[in-house]
Design a protein around this motif. Structure first.
Motif, PDB file in Angstrom:
ATOM      1  N   ARG A 192       0.840  -1.210   0.000  1.00 31.80           N
ATOM      2  CA  ARG A 192       0.000   0.000   0.000  1.00 31.80           C
ATOM      3  C   ARG A 192       0.871   1.254   0.000  1.00 31.80           C
ATOM      4  NH1 ARG A 192      -4.007   0.452   4.848  1.00 31.80           N
ATOM      5  NH2 ARG A 192      -4.839  -1.383   3.763  1.00 31.80           N
ATOM      6  N   GLU A 193       1.865   1.270   0.870  1.00 36.60           N
ATOM      7  CA  GLU A 193       2.762   2.420   0.949  1.00 36.60           C
ATOM      8  C   GLU A 193       3.747   2.466  -0.209  1.00 36.60           C
ATOM      9  OE1 GLU A 193       0.907   1.685   4.694  1.00 36.60           O
ATOM     10  OE2 GLU A 193       2.140   0.313   3.508  1.00 36.60           O
ATOM     11  N   ASN A 194       3.873   1.358  -0.923  1.00 31.73           N
ATOM     12  CA  ASN A 194       4.849   1.240  -2.014  1.00 31.73           C
ATOM     13  C   ASN A 194       4.189   0.586  -3.229  1.00 31.73           C
ATOM     14  OD1 ASN A 194       7.285   2.106  -0.371  1.00 31.73           O
ATOM     15  ND2 ASN A 194       6.521   0.398   0.854  1.00 31.73           N
ATOM     16  N   PRO A 195       3.290   1.280  -3.889  1.00 29.08           N
ATOM     17  CA  PRO A 195       2.459   0.664  -4.926  1.00 29.08           C
ATOM     18  C   PRO A 195       3.155   0.454  -6.266  1.00 29.08           C
ATOM     19  CG  PRO A 195       1.943   2.990  -4.728  1.00 29.08           C
ATOM     20  CD  PRO A 195       2.927   2.685  -3.629  1.00 29.08           C
ATOM     21  N   TYR A 196       2.494  -0.337  -7.078  1.00 27.56           N
ATOM     22  CA  TYR A 196       2.843  -0.485  -8.494  1.00 27.56           C
ATOM     23  C   TYR A 196       2.218   0.706  -9.219  1.00 27.56           C
ATOM     24  CZ  TYR A 196       2.943  -2.714 -13.168  1.00 27.56           C
ATOM     25  OH  TYR A 196       3.152  -3.013 -14.486  1.00 27.56           O
ATOM     26  N   ARG A 214       7.466   9.547  -5.842  1.00 28.34           N
ATOM     27  CA  ARG A 214       8.717   9.485  -5.108  1.00 28.34           C
ATOM     28  C   ARG A 214       9.617  10.632  -5.562  1.00 28.34           C
ATOM     29  NH1 ARG A 214       5.956   6.233  -3.031  1.00 28.34           N
ATOM     30  NH2 ARG A 214       6.479   4.222  -2.108  1.00 28.34           N
ATOM     31  N   PRO A 215      10.434  11.180  -4.658  1.00 26.22           N
ATOM     32  CA  PRO A 215      10.531  10.802  -3.240  1.00 26.22           C
ATOM     33  C   PRO A 215       9.381  11.384  -2.444  1.00 26.22           C
ATOM     34  CG  PRO A 215      12.018  12.603  -3.690  1.00 26.22           C
ATOM     35  CD  PRO A 215      11.424  12.216  -5.013  1.00 26.22           C
ATOM     36  N   MET A 216       9.078  10.760  -1.302  1.00 25.75           N
ATOM     37  CA  MET A 216       8.057  11.282  -0.405  1.00 25.75           C
ATOM     38  C   MET A 216       8.298  10.753   1.000  1.00 25.75           C
ATOM     39  SD  MET A 216       4.552   9.108  -1.130  1.00 25.75           S
ATOM     40  CE  MET A 216       3.739   9.999   0.200  1.00 25.75           C
ATOM     41  N   ARG A 217       7.822  11.501   1.978  1.00 25.41           N
ATOM     42  CA  ARG A 217       7.927  11.078   3.363  1.00 25.41           C
ATOM     43  C   ARG A 217       6.718  10.224   3.724  1.00 25.41           C
ATOM     44  NH1 ARG A 217      11.535  13.798   6.622  1.00 25.41           N
ATOM     45  NH2 ARG A 217      12.598  15.595   5.660  1.00 25.41           N
ATOM     46  N   GLY A 218       6.894   9.333   4.683  1.00 27.22           N
ATOM     47  CA  GLY A 218       5.776   8.528   5.144  1.00 27.22           C
ATOM     48  C   GLY A 218       6.251   7.251   5.799  1.00 27.22           C
TER      49      GLY A 218
END
Length: 257
Positions: A192-196, A214-218
Motif C-alpha cells: 500500500r505504501e509502495n504501490p505499483y 517518489r521521493p516522499m515522506r511517510g
C-alpha cells in the motif's frame, strides 16, 4: 514481481512484478484477513533450520526483554502442499518441494514485535533472513506478513490489505511470462505504501494513490537509495522502484525484475 510493461490503470488486476519464462493461467477470489496479535511467549534463538516436510512447527514467539524489544528469530522449514492450496499448482515453474517456509520476527506498525510467514525458493532463504533481520534491527515497520493463500492466491486482495508476501505462481503484471514471484525469488514489501505505478502515474488501488510519487515522506515508504533499498542491495537483490517507466515500489527480486 521480467519486465512489467506499462499498462492502463483499468487492466491492473494483479499488482507487482518481474518476469520469468512460461505462460501461466490465474484465478481470483476474495477473503477477509485479520492482523495477528503480538506474540507473548519466550522466543527461541535466531535460527535457520529445516524440518520434516508437512510437519507443523511452532512459530518463533518474540517477547520483550527487560532491556527492550525481543531479538529477531527465524526458522526455515519445508512447506506442505496443503499450505499452498491457491498459490501453487502443477505446471508452476518451481516445485513446492523446492520452496521453504520462513517464519520470522518483524516490527509492526504498532511498534511491537510480531511473527510472520513468507514462502520463498530454498536457494534464497539465506538472503531473505539476512534482509529481514536487518529490517527488524532498524525497526522498519511492516503491516503484516502472511501467505498469499490467506487471500486465496489473489494478488490484488493481498496488496489491498497491505500484506507483505513472496511466492505466488502467477504471471508478471501485464505479461504472459511468469513473475519472479512464481519462482519464489521476489518479495513485495508494504504494497500500500509502495504501490505499483504505471508510467502515467496511476495505480489500481485507491488506498495507495497518495503514495504514487517518489521521493516522499511517510511511514514504511521506500525511496530511491534509502536504507531499505540498500539492505536488499547488500544481498544483490534489485528494486522495482528503479525501473524506467513503470515503477513497482513494493517489489524486490533476485533478478532485479
Amino acid at each position: 514481481m521480467k519486465g512489467a510493461a506499462t499498462m492502463a490503470f483499468v487492466v491492473l488486476a494483479s499488482i507487482s512484478c518481474g518476469g520469468g519464462q512460461s505462460a501461466p493461467a490465474a484465478s481470483s477470489t476474495q477473503s477477509s484477513p485479520t492482523q495477528g496479535s503480538p506474540i507473548q511467549s519466550p522466543p527461541p534463538a535466531t535460527t535457520s533450520t529445516t524440518g520434516e516436510a508437512g510437519a507443523t512447527t511452532p512459530a518463533p514467539t518474540p517477547t520483550p526483554t527487560r532491556t527492550g524489544p525481543p531479538p529477531f528469530a527465524a526458522k526455515v522449514t519445508p512447506i506442505a502442499r496443503k499450505r499452498l492450496p491457491y498459490s501453487w499448482r502443477p505446471g508452476c515453474p518451481v516445485s513446492y518441494k523446492d520452496l521453504r517456509l520462513v517464519t520470522m520476527t518483524y516490527w509492526g506498525f504498532d511498534d511491537r514485535a510480531h511473527t510472520g510467514e513468507l514462502v520463498v525458493r530454498k536457494t534464497v532463504t539465506d538472503d531473505v533472513v539476512t534482509v529481514f533481520k536487518k529490517l527488524y534491527a532498524m525497526r522498519y515497520p511492516i503491516r503484516q506478513m502472511r501467505l498469499v493463500d490467506v487471500y486465496k492466491g489473489d494478488d490484488y486482495d493481498s496488496i489491498d490489505a497491505d500484506n507483505t508476501s513472496a511466492f505466488n505462481c502467477r504471471a508478471a503484471t501485464g505479461s504472459s511470462n511468469w513473475s519472479n514471484h512464481a519462482y519464489g525469488e521476489a518479495v513485495d514489501l508494504n504494497p500500500r505504501e509502495n504501490p505499483y505505478v504505471t508510467a502515467s502515474g496511476s495505480t489500481a488501488h485507491a488506498n495507495a494513490k497518495k503514495y504514487a510519487h517518489r521521493p516522499m515522506r511517510g511511514k514504511a515508504v521506500i525511496n530511491p537509495g534509502d536504507r531499505v533499498v540498500r539492505t536488499f542491495a547488500s544481498v544483490d537483490w534489485g528494486w522495482g522502484g528503479s525501473w524506467s517507466g513503470t515503477k513497482d515500489y513494493q517489489h524486490f527480486s533476485r533478478s532485479g525484475r
